[in-house]
Write an enzyme that holds these catalytic residues in place. Structure first.
Site, PDB file in Angstrom:
ATOM      1  N   LYS A 113       0.868  -1.185   0.000  1.00  0.00           N
ATOM      2  CA  LYS A 113       0.000   0.000   0.000  1.00  0.00           C
ATOM      3  C   LYS A 113       0.896   1.223   0.000  1.00  0.00           C
ATOM      4  O   LYS A 113       1.965   1.198   0.638  1.00  0.00           O
ATOM      5  CB  LYS A 113      -0.889   0.018   1.251  1.00  0.00           C
ATOM      6  N   GLU A 182      -9.268   7.477   3.606  1.00  0.00           N
ATOM      7  CA  GLU A 182      -9.166   7.800   5.035  1.00  0.00           C
ATOM      8  C   GLU A 182      -9.671   9.220   5.272  1.00  0.00           C
ATOM      9  O   GLU A 182      -9.234  10.179   4.605  1.00  0.00           O
ATOM     10  CB  GLU A 182      -7.707   7.655   5.521  1.00  0.00           C
TER      11      GLU A 182
END
Ligand code: KIV
Length: 274
Positions: A113, A182
């Site tokens: 990631k 996020e």
């Protein structure tokens, strides 16, 4: 059978929501894996919850490889994603490629990631075209905290929201197999989830994402300081630990533990000999 990036894609195609947890050690990874979660993320949040740091920028490649390796040992079925630490991929696509390869070769992850949208598109493409699956991460990107602040992204103006939409599209176009959103406002993450063909994985971004991710120590109540509003506490493990540790210390003091049951005796023959 180990989850693949194609399985993750098919969750979206079937409209089936999925959950992701972080893990940093073998034992926790085993439990999560036994519960059947399809993805375990070895997040650089280990800086906060394992190392007691305020920011994730202190995490090094060595830290991440160490923790990813032990998590991979505990994860028989889950797809293990290693989080690329600060400055392991921002410096150039070539540096990113070299470091991402280490996650697969040395730490046995199956994907990496990395944080960043449009600005990281070329880097994501470089990795994907060379066979390294990439999970994107946009919205609030903790490695840029000192620059952007710890706050919701895409919330202040329409241009701000458009930037997050462009980031999402860029990450998908570059070949990422999924993207973490996020601290993206709920309506915006809904829009992104509808527009993208790859799964979105939300944290603090509302219920409309295809999947959700939580930091394991937050949701289990192991680390109880700096908890964000996006966290739901499913257990109070710190309290269970405190009770157990206190009981143990008390029993040692009182001579209640250990008993003869917790050791092995010498045989009578040897005792006689002595
Ligand atoms: O490091 C981490 O744990 C993360 C998740 C919060 C997505 O990046």
């Amino acid at each position: 059978m180990r989850t693949t990036i194609h399985d993750i894609q098919s969750y979206k195609e079937r409209g089936e929501r999925f959950s992701v947890l972080t893990a940093y050690d073998y034992a926790t990874a085993r439990v999560i894996d036994e519960c059947g979660l399809p993805v375990i993320l070895v997040g650089d949040s280990l800086a906060n919850v394992m190392h007691g740091e305020d920011s994730t920028v202190s995490v090094t490649m060595d830290d991440m490889l160490h923790h990813t390796r032990v998590v991979a040992r505990g994860a028989a079925n889950a797809l293990v994603v290693g989080d690329m630490p600060f400055m392991s991929f921002q410096t150039s696509p070539q540096d990113a490629l070299r470091n991402a390869a280490r996650f697969l070769q040395e730490a046995r992850a199956q994907a990496v990631k990395l944080e960043g949208g449009e600005v990281m598109a070329e880097t994501i493409r470089t990795l994907v075209e060379r066979g390294i699956p990439v999970m994107g991460h946009i919205g609030f990107t903790p490695q840029s905290e000192f620059q952007i602040g710890r706050r919701y992204q895409g919330r202040r103006t329409a241009d701000d929201a458009r930037r997050v939409l462009r980031d999402a599209q860029a990450v998908q176009d570059a070949g990422a197999f999924s993207v973490v959103l996020e601290l993206v406002p709920e309506q915006l993450s809904h829009m992104i989830t509808e527009r993208l063909v790859i799964p979105t994985i939300g944290i603090g971004s509302g219920p409309h994402c295809d999947g959700q991710v939580q930091v394991v120590s937050d949701m289990l109540g192991i680390v109880t300081d700096h908890i964000g509003r996006h966290v739901k506490r499913y257990a109070d493990i710190a309290d269970v630990m405190r009770s157990a540790v206190t009981a143990y210390a008390q029993e040692v003091r009182d001579g209640v533990f250990p008993t003869a049951d917790h050791t092995r005796p010498l045989s009578q023959d040897i005792l006689n000999d002595l």
